[in-house]
Design an enzyme around this catalytic site. Structure first.
Site, mmCIF file in Angstrom:
data_model
loop_
_atom_site.group_PDB
_atom_site.id
_atom_site.type_symbol
_atom_site.label_atom_id
_atom_site.label_comp_id
_atom_site.label_asym_id
_atom_site.label_seq_id
_atom_site.Cartn_x
_atom_site.Cartn_y
_atom_site.Cartn_z
ATOM 1 N N LYS A 47 38.225 83.598 116.457
ATOM 2 C CA LYS A 47 38.906 83.924 115.219
ATOM 3 C C LYS A 47 37.986 83.785 114.018
ATOM 4 C CE LYS A 47 41.537 79.816 116.428
ATOM 5 N NZ LYS A 47 42.800 79.423 116.953
ATOM 6 N N LYS A 73 29.552 74.315 115.841
ATOM 7 C CA LYS A 73 30.286 74.437 114.580
ATOM 8 C C LYS A 73 29.525 73.839 113.413
ATOM 9 C CE LYS A 73 35.065 75.109 115.828
ATOM 10 N NZ LYS A 73 36.450 74.685 115.596
ATOM 11 N N LYS A 109 31.530 84.441 122.518
ATOM 12 C CA LYS A 109 32.968 84.288 122.764
ATOM 13 C C LYS A 109 33.767 85.039 121.702
ATOM 14 C CE LYS A 109 35.051 80.500 121.565
ATOM 15 N NZ LYS A 109 35.478 79.118 121.369
HETATM 16 P P1 TYM Z 1 41.494 76.876 119.807
HETATM 17 O O1 TYM Z 1 42.457 76.879 118.685
HETATM 18 O O2 TYM Z 1 40.062 77.219 119.530
HETATM 19 O O3 TYM Z 1 41.986 77.839 120.953
HETATM 20 C C1 TYM Z 1 43.271 77.725 121.516
HETATM 21 C C2 TYM Z 1 43.233 78.031 122.998
HETATM 22 O O4 TYM Z 1 42.710 79.338 123.208
HETATM 23 C C3 TYM Z 1 41.622 79.285 124.121
HETATM 24 N N1 TYM Z 1 40.625 80.294 123.716
HETATM 25 C C4 TYM Z 1 40.097 81.195 124.557
HETATM 26 N N2 TYM Z 1 40.307 81.435 125.858
HETATM 27 C C5 TYM Z 1 39.610 82.453 126.423
HETATM 28 N N3 TYM Z 1 38.737 83.230 125.720
HETATM 29 C C6 TYM Z 1 38.494 83.018 124.410
HETATM 30 N N4 TYM Z 1 37.653 83.796 123.736
HETATM 31 C C7 TYM Z 1 39.195 81.960 123.764
HETATM 32 N N5 TYM Z 1 39.224 81.499 122.490
HETATM 33 C C8 TYM Z 1 40.087 80.460 122.485
HETATM 34 C C9 TYM Z 1 41.063 77.886 123.974
HETATM 35 O O5 TYM Z 1 40.348 77.493 125.125
HETATM 36 C C10 TYM Z 1 42.325 77.077 123.774
HETATM 37 O O6 TYM Z 1 42.920 76.767 125.012
HETATM 38 N N6 TYM Z 1 40.527 72.039 120.532
HETATM 39 C C11 TYM Z 1 41.465 73.080 120.819
HETATM 40 C C12 TYM Z 1 42.877 72.821 120.333
HETATM 41 C C13 TYM Z 1 43.457 71.515 120.787
HETATM 42 C C14 TYM Z 1 43.925 71.234 122.090
HETATM 43 C C15 TYM Z 1 44.425 69.897 122.010
HETATM 44 C C16 TYM Z 1 43.988 71.962 123.271
HETATM 45 C C17 TYM Z 1 43.647 70.420 120.019
HETATM 46 N N7 TYM Z 1 44.251 69.430 120.757
HETATM 47 C C18 TYM Z 1 44.968 69.282 123.126
HETATM 48 C C19 TYM Z 1 44.523 71.315 124.390
HETATM 49 C C20 TYM Z 1 45.009 69.993 124.309
HETATM 50 C C21 TYM Z 1 40.989 74.355 120.126
HETATM 51 O O7 TYM Z 1 40.257 74.319 119.178
HETATM 52 O O8 TYM Z 1 41.561 75.472 120.581
#
Ligand code: TYM
Length: 336
Positions: A201, A115, A198
């Protein structure tokens, strides 16, 4: 380890659109888990501002992600849904964890490197300590199970290291060992334009992802135009090796139809992509259509969504409060 009640925590950032990756890698799995576990699902708005967010857009996206969770089947009568910034304990515990986590640990985080890119010096300090806030999200509730996509694995390992170091440093048996739940066929959904990236968004090309805001026609068009190679589909999963685009589409098909990849290939092995893509488009529309439509409807119902988030925050704060009190006492913060 003290007896620990099983509890699920997970989160999604309200930055940009929810994608098929978020749905298949995370949210869809939460729907099943909420029946087995006490569950807390969080729209992590504080994580989102580690990169610039327009305030009005952040409010809109926070409601939209909550609407997406509800539309996908998260039941607010069964689970807690709220946005992170409403419960101040997340920030308080994150500070304590900033003092537990080591710089060396954070330096190894691949997501920060990706990032921040080449412009590391100009990345926010928040982006750097992002994983500490994530550990705080989970451990503020002493959650034991965290359902996520594969890309969050490293952050969860760090969460375990932080919990363990806290327990060791203070000579307590306080935080549980957090277990990642990386479930289903589609733990890493890839871009529709480039099978080595990947689905995200933040991808500049909208054709690279399926958004949960896309209408049925757009979903079908994106699948039809997804990049593939020119060979026929293989009959066995091993034949998908070195064919990332083909593997991605077959994985998406398997996940959406609740089957395994081998099973899907039994139907399509030996064929070209035309029929497969047209079936995948129909399947995607069938599964995602009702969710995207309900999500759109809920986005119009701002006060309903706000009330869910408010109630959820109250319940979350009630769970967090005694845990945070204990933590402060362990750390030695005086409360006369
Ligand atoms: P974020 O917002 O990027 O994504 C949310 C969830 O979606 C999953 N994900 C995917 N899974 C499969 N293929 C993909 N292309 C894909 N893109 C996203 C992510 O693995 C995630 O589960 N840091 C985290 C948010 C967070 C969090 C937490 C998660 C903050 N605090 C505590 C668990 C527990 C994040 O940026 O997710």
């Amino acid at each position: 380890m003290t007896t620990q009640q099983d509890r699920v925590f997970s989160g999604v950032q309200p930055s940009g659109n929810l994608t098929l990756g978020n749905y298949l890698g995370a949210i869809r799995n939460w729907v099943g888990l909420q029946k087995q576990y006490e569950s807390i699902f969080c729209v992590v708005d504080m994580h989102a501002i580690t990169v610039w967010q327009d305030p009005e857009e952040l409010r809109r996206a926070t409601r939209e992600v909550a609407a997406g969770m509800l539309a996908a089947g998260i039941d607010p009568a069964e689970s807690i849904i709220f946005n992170q910034s409403q419960v101040s304990g997340h920030a308080e515990l994150a500070w304590i964890f900033n003092c537990v986590a080591r710089l060396g640990w954070l330096n190894r985080m691949t997501q920060f490197k990706e990032k921040a890119g080449k412009n590391r010096e100009r990345a926010s300090a928040g982006l750097y300590v992002y994983p500490n806030l994530m550990a705080a999200d989970i451990l503020l509730y002493k959650a034991t199970h965290v359902p996520v996509g594969e890309d969050q694995k490293q952050h969860l390992e760090l969460t375990r290291d932080i919990a363990q170091k806290f327990n060791n440093d203070y000579g307590v048996d306080f935080f549980p060992e957090v277990e990642p739940l990386i479930l289903g066929e589609a733990t890493r959904v890839m871009s529709l334009r480039d099978g080595s990236k990947k689905m995200s968004k933040s991808d500049p090309s909208d054709m690279a992802r399926i958004n949960l805001t896309d209408d049925r026609e757009t979903i079908a068009k994106k699948i039809r135009k997804a990049r593939t190679d020119s060979d026929p589909l293989p009959s066995e999963p091993a034949g998908l090796e070195n064919r990332p685009e083909a593997r991605n589409l077959v994985t998406i098909y398997a996940a959406l139809s609740d089957r395994c990849v081998a099973d899907v290939l039994k139907d399509y092995g030996g064929q070209g992509f035309a029929t497969f893509k047209s079936d995948l488009a129909a399947l995607s529309v069938e599964v995602l259509g009702p969710i995207t439509e309900e999500m759109k409807r809920l986005c119009e119902e701002k006060s309903y969504v706000d009330s869910i988030l408010r109630d959820g925050a109250e319940k979350a704060a009630t769970l967090a409060e005694p845990i945070l009190e204990n933590i402060k006492q362990i750390v030695g913060f005086l409360k006369p």
